[in-house]
Design a protein around this motif. Structure first.
Motif, short mmCIF file in Angstrom:
data_model
loop_
_atom_site.label_atom_id
_atom_site.label_comp_id
_atom_site.label_asym_id
_atom_site.label_seq_id
_atom_site.Cartn_x
_atom_site.Cartn_y
_atom_site.Cartn_z
N GLU A 142 -4.15 -3.30 0.14
CA GLU A 142 -5.52 -3.58 0.54
C GLU A 142 -6.15 -4.56 -0.45
O GLU A 142 -6.03 -4.37 -1.67
CB GLU A 142 -6.34 -2.29 0.58
N GLU A 177 -9.76 4.08 3.27
CA GLU A 177 -8.53 3.52 3.83
C GLU A 177 -7.73 4.56 4.59
O GLU A 177 -7.13 4.27 5.62
CB GLU A 177 -7.69 2.92 2.69
N LEU A 178 -7.73 5.79 4.06
CA LEU A 178 -7.02 6.87 4.71
C LEU A 178 -7.60 7.15 6.09
O LEU A 178 -6.87 7.28 7.08
CB LEU A 178 -7.09 8.12 3.84
N HIS A 191 -3.97 5.27 -1.47
CA HIS A 191 -5.05 4.97 -0.55
C HIS A 191 -6.36 5.55 -1.06
O HIS A 191 -6.39 6.59 -1.71
CB HIS A 191 -4.76 5.57 0.84
N ARG A 221 -8.07 4.76 -5.79
CA ARG A 221 -7.07 5.26 -4.85
C ARG A 221 -6.30 6.44 -5.44
O ARG A 221 -6.13 6.55 -6.65
CB ARG A 221 -6.11 4.14 -4.46
N SER A 241 0.82 -1.22 0.00
CA SER A 241 0.00 0.00 0.00
C SER A 241 0.85 1.26 0.00
O SER A 241 0.37 2.34 -0.33
CB SER A 241 -0.92 0.01 1.22
#
Length: 263
Positions: free
Chosen positions: A127, A109-110, A105, A133, A92
């Motif tokens: 991920e 996810e962030l 990200h 992303r 990632s």
């Protein structure tokens, strides 16, 4: 291994990338008459060098690219009994320094794993879920128990679907020079008919080049400092079996060469 691209079909063979000449099993046996039994029925592995381990896991040898001689090494039972998967070569993000982060990200996810105060995991696996992303640069606090996020800043407006960083054989993101940056693996578009792209980006998030592998999903990722090789099948077409292919991409230029793996 820096000199050869090794493959295994009915037996081991390779291509000398300097001359395009084949290296076959008989060449290895000629260079190593004392371990011919291991070469014939041993287990072959691919990393920074070609390795062969005896059937009983008592002897293991790495093949010297310059001489094709088998050099005795310690048997790695964990490695000898497991197979690397594409996910082992995807991350990632990467530490640029103890205080800097570079990653790809989604917003979710962030917020979940890279908000201020979050710790950076030692193994930053990509991920598994597909998502759009963006590229981020982060400022980190090098705390005693590992770096923690101070801030994250988005680089550019471009998004990359199902993106991750391509890694070396030791599962660390491949960092390139001239310009300094990384290689991304991402999908050409959402959906099952998409293909996998390789995108080189610099540390400012600018795209240097994009290359379409034409592969629907990677079955193998084979890393090298000069080229990445990918094995997989082309997207399925009605009434046809998807074609298996080997695709090699230059890390420097994005130039592609490919060949079918139909037998």
């Amino acid at each position: 291994d820096g000199v050869h691209l090794w493959l295994y079909a009915t037996e081991i063979f390779g291509v000398d990338l300097r001359t395009d000449k084949l290296v076959v099993a008989a060449d290895l046996r000629r260079a190593n008459p004392s371990i011919e039994d291991v070469l014939d029925i041993g287990r072959y592995e691919f990393g920074k060098r070609l390795r062969v381990t005896s059937h009983d896991y008592k002897r293991s040898f790495e093949i010297d690219p310059a001489t094709l001689k088998g050099l005795p090494v310690e048997v790695d039972r964990k490695s000898a009994t497991s197979d690397l998967k594409p996910a082992d070569f995807l991350a990632s993000g990467a530490l640029l320094s103890p205080t800097e982060w570079f990653g790809v990200h989604s917003l979710a996810e962030l917020e979940r794993g890279f908000s201020p105060g979050s710790s950076i995991p030692k193994r930053n696996r990509a991920e598994p879920k597909s998502a759009a992303r963006s590229i981020y640069r982060g400022q980190l606090d090098p705390a005693e128990r590992g770096p923690r996020v101070k801030t994250m800043a988005k680089l550019g407006a471009e998004t990359f679907h199902d993106a991750s960083l391509l890694c070396t054989a030791d599962s660390q993101p491949m960092r390139l020079a001239g310009p300094d940056g990384f290689l991304l693996n991402c999908a050409s578009a959402p959906g099952i008919q998409s293909t996998r792209l390789v995108v080189r980006v610099d540390l400012g998030g600018k795209v240097v080049w994009k290359a379409d592998t034409g592969i629907a999903e990677f079955e193998q990722i084979l890393p090298d400092a000069r080229n990445f090789a990918f094995i997989g099948k082309r997207p399925a077409s009605p009434g046809k079996l998807p074609e298996p292919v080997l695709v090699i991409i230059s890390n420097e230029t994005g130039a592609i060469s490919s060949c079918t793996l139909w037998q």
